[in-house]
Scaffold this motif. Structure first.
Motif, PDB file in Angstrom:
ATOM      1  N   GLY A  92       1.006  -1.253  -0.043  1.00 52.43           N
ATOM      2  CA  GLY A  92       0.135  -0.058  -0.007  1.00 52.43           C
ATOM      3  C   GLY A  92       0.957   1.493  -0.095  1.00 52.43           C
ATOM      4  O   GLY A  92       0.415   2.235  -0.750  1.00 52.43           O
ATOM      5  N   ALA A  93       1.930   1.131   0.789  1.00 53.80           N
ATOM      6  CA  ALA A  93       2.752   2.377   0.790  1.00 53.80           C
ATOM      7  C   ALA A  93       3.369   2.889  -0.839  1.00 53.80           C
ATOM      8  O   ALA A  93       3.895   3.931  -1.167  1.00 53.80           O
ATOM      9  CB  ALA A  93       3.890   2.321   1.806  1.00 53.80           C
ATOM     10  N   PHE A  94       3.683   1.548  -1.203  1.00 55.79           N
ATOM     11  CA  PHE A  94       4.393   1.701  -2.537  1.00 55.79           C
ATOM     12  C   PHE A  94       3.524   2.062  -3.727  1.00 55.79           C
ATOM     13  O   PHE A  94       3.901   2.245  -4.833  1.00 55.79           O
ATOM     14  CB  PHE A  94       5.324   0.555  -2.859  1.00 55.79           C
ATOM     15  N   ALA A 128       7.555  -6.475  -2.629  1.00 54.22           N
ATOM     16  CA  ALA A 128       6.342  -5.601  -2.565  1.00 54.22           C
ATOM     17  C   ALA A 128       6.176  -4.557  -3.669  1.00 54.22           C
ATOM     18  O   ALA A 128       5.319  -4.071  -4.182  1.00 54.22           O
ATOM     19  CB  ALA A 128       6.315  -4.973  -1.283  1.00 54.22           C
ATOM     20  N   ALA A 129       7.516  -4.097  -3.809  1.00 53.25           N
ATOM     21  CA  ALA A 129       7.517  -3.200  -5.160  1.00 53.25           C
ATOM     22  C   ALA A 129       7.146  -3.792  -6.459  1.00 53.25           C
ATOM     23  O   ALA A 129       6.385  -3.305  -7.057  1.00 53.25           O
ATOM     24  CB  ALA A 129       8.908  -2.995  -5.388  1.00 53.25           C
ATOM     25  N   VAL A 130       7.317  -5.257  -6.615  1.00 54.86           N
ATOM     26  CA  VAL A 130       6.791  -5.969  -7.772  1.00 54.86           C
ATOM     27  C   VAL A 130       5.488  -5.940  -7.932  1.00 54.86           C
ATOM     28  O   VAL A 130       4.728  -5.694  -8.791  1.00 54.86           O
ATOM     29  CB  VAL A 130       7.385  -7.321  -7.742  1.00 54.86           C
ATOM     30  N   LYS A 131       4.879  -6.122  -6.532  1.00 57.35           N
ATOM     31  CA  LYS A 131       3.190  -6.609  -6.449  1.00 57.35           C
ATOM     32  C   LYS A 131       2.635  -5.071  -6.690  1.00 57.35           C
ATOM     33  O   LYS A 131       1.637  -4.928  -7.114  1.00 57.35           O
ATOM     34  CB  LYS A 131       3.165  -6.970  -5.111  1.00 57.35           C
ATOM     35  N   ALA A 132       3.389  -4.065  -6.151  1.00 55.33           N
ATOM     36  CA  ALA A 132       2.539  -2.607  -6.111  1.00 55.33           C
ATOM     37  C   ALA A 132       2.729  -2.088  -7.728  1.00 55.33           C
ATOM     38  O   ALA A 132       2.130  -1.077  -7.952  1.00 55.33           O
ATOM     39  CB  ALA A 132       3.244  -1.822  -5.113  1.00 55.33           C
ATOM     40  N   GLU A 170      17.223  -9.515 -10.630  1.00 54.46           N
ATOM     41  CA  GLU A 170      16.440 -10.417 -11.120  1.00 54.46           C
ATOM     42  C   GLU A 170      14.877 -10.268 -10.985  1.00 54.46           C
ATOM     43  O   GLU A 170      14.246 -11.336 -11.397  1.00 54.46           O
ATOM     44  CB  GLU A 170      16.948 -11.793 -10.292  1.00 54.46           C
ATOM     45  N   SER A 171      14.555  -9.231 -10.380  1.00 60.45           N
ATOM     46  CA  SER A 171      13.181  -8.951 -10.204  1.00 60.45           C
ATOM     47  C   SER A 171      12.537  -8.633 -11.271  1.00 60.45           C
ATOM     48  O   SER A 171      11.185  -8.800 -11.178  1.00 60.45           O
ATOM     49  CB  SER A 171      12.959  -7.869  -8.925  1.00 60.45           C
TER      50      SER A 171
END
Length: 289
Positions: free
Chosen positions: A58-60, A87-91, A126-127
């Motif tokens: 949520g923050a990202f 989390a950055a990937v999911k956001a 790798e992300s």
């Protein structure tokens, strides 16, 4: 939107301040475990804690560019930084900027935190996320924060076990300016940037810079590894700091911080501060005034 984690910390605050010289405040969001401490920056704030992965997606959210501030020396640092990348990937973050250390990816780097930075860099690469890694060299602020420089000025002697080892010191403010430029302008995607000061200096150069900055003669005194910690203790440096500083001497002596680049000038358009300029700006602190 440009999102800055760790925004209530010393480096994070300066990054936001430099960002506001480049972009409108409406484009910046400051993340912190204590958002109220970042409220005076004049930008939007959100709660985020790398130790609380559930808070991160949520923050990202909505981040075109995101700064992931590397954590201090906590045992779970790598896993927490990995959670932040996940989390950055999911956001759906557009671009991640990560703060690392100089030469983090080189095999055999003996700096205690290098392995966590190297592995975090690998996981980020790798992300699949567009990324920029900022590998900052050592901050000269460590000389004042650790009390080594003020003690040397007071004693008139700078004991050193670094030999001819050189360090390309970069100030925290110059580091923040570089991070802000990358976040604001982009254009460094996929790069591992070694970010340093304008020159690599020895501890003998440090003694000369302290002399010039304070007007008090500080003599450089080479000592052995075995003599280093006792010499610092004799000047009033606390034991944990004396032992840690002594251990770092060998790493400096072996050249792991002996690197300079033009990244600050190229990315920010300004010249990075020299070691003498840094000490001169901290003259009162060095003199104990």
């Amino acid at each position: 939107m440009i999102v800055v984690s760790g925004a209530s910390g010393n480096l994070g605050r300066r990054i936001v301040e430099h960002l506001l010289q480049r972009v409108d405040a409406s484009r910046v969001t400051a993340l912190s475990r204590t958002p109220d401490k970042a409220a005076d920056l004049g930008v939007g704030t959100r709660f985020a804690d790398l130790a609380d992965p559930g808070s991160l997606i949520g923050a990202f959210d909505g981040a075109e560019r995101l700064l992931i501030m590397s954590l201090g020396p906590v045992p779970q640092r790598l896993s927490l930084q990995t959670e932040a990348i996940d989390a950055a990937v999911k956001a759906g973050v557009g671009h991640v900027v990560y703060t690392s250390i100089v030469r983090a990816g080189e095999p055999g780097n003996p700096v205690r935190v290098a392995a966590d930075h190297r592995d975090t860099e690998r996981i980020l690469m790798e992300s699949g996320l567009p990324f920029t890694v900022l590998r900052f060299n050592t901050w000269p602020e460590m000389w004042t924060l650790a009390g080594i420089a003020p003690c040397a000025v007071a004693a008139g002697v700078l004991p050193s076990n670094t030999g001819q080892g050189r360090v390309g010191y970069i100030t925290r403010d110059d580091s923040a300016a570089v991070a802000a430029a990358v976040l604001a302008e982009g254009g460094s995607s996929g790069q591992l940037l070694e970010v340093t000061g304008p020159e690599a200096v020895t501890d003998a150069d440090i003694a000369a810079a302290l002399t010039e900055a304070t007007g008090r003669r500080v003599r450089h005194q080479p000592v052995s590894d075995e003599e280093m910690a006792p010499a610092l203790l004799a000047q009033g440096v606390p034991e944990p700091i004396a032992l840690g500083w002594s251990a770092t001497g060998a790493t400096k002596r072996d050249g792991w911080f002996d690197i300079t680049t033009h990244a600050v000038q190229r990315l920010t358009g300004r010249s990075p501060a020299s070691i003498t300029e840094f000490f001169t700006s901290h003259r009162e602190e060095l003199l104990g005034d």
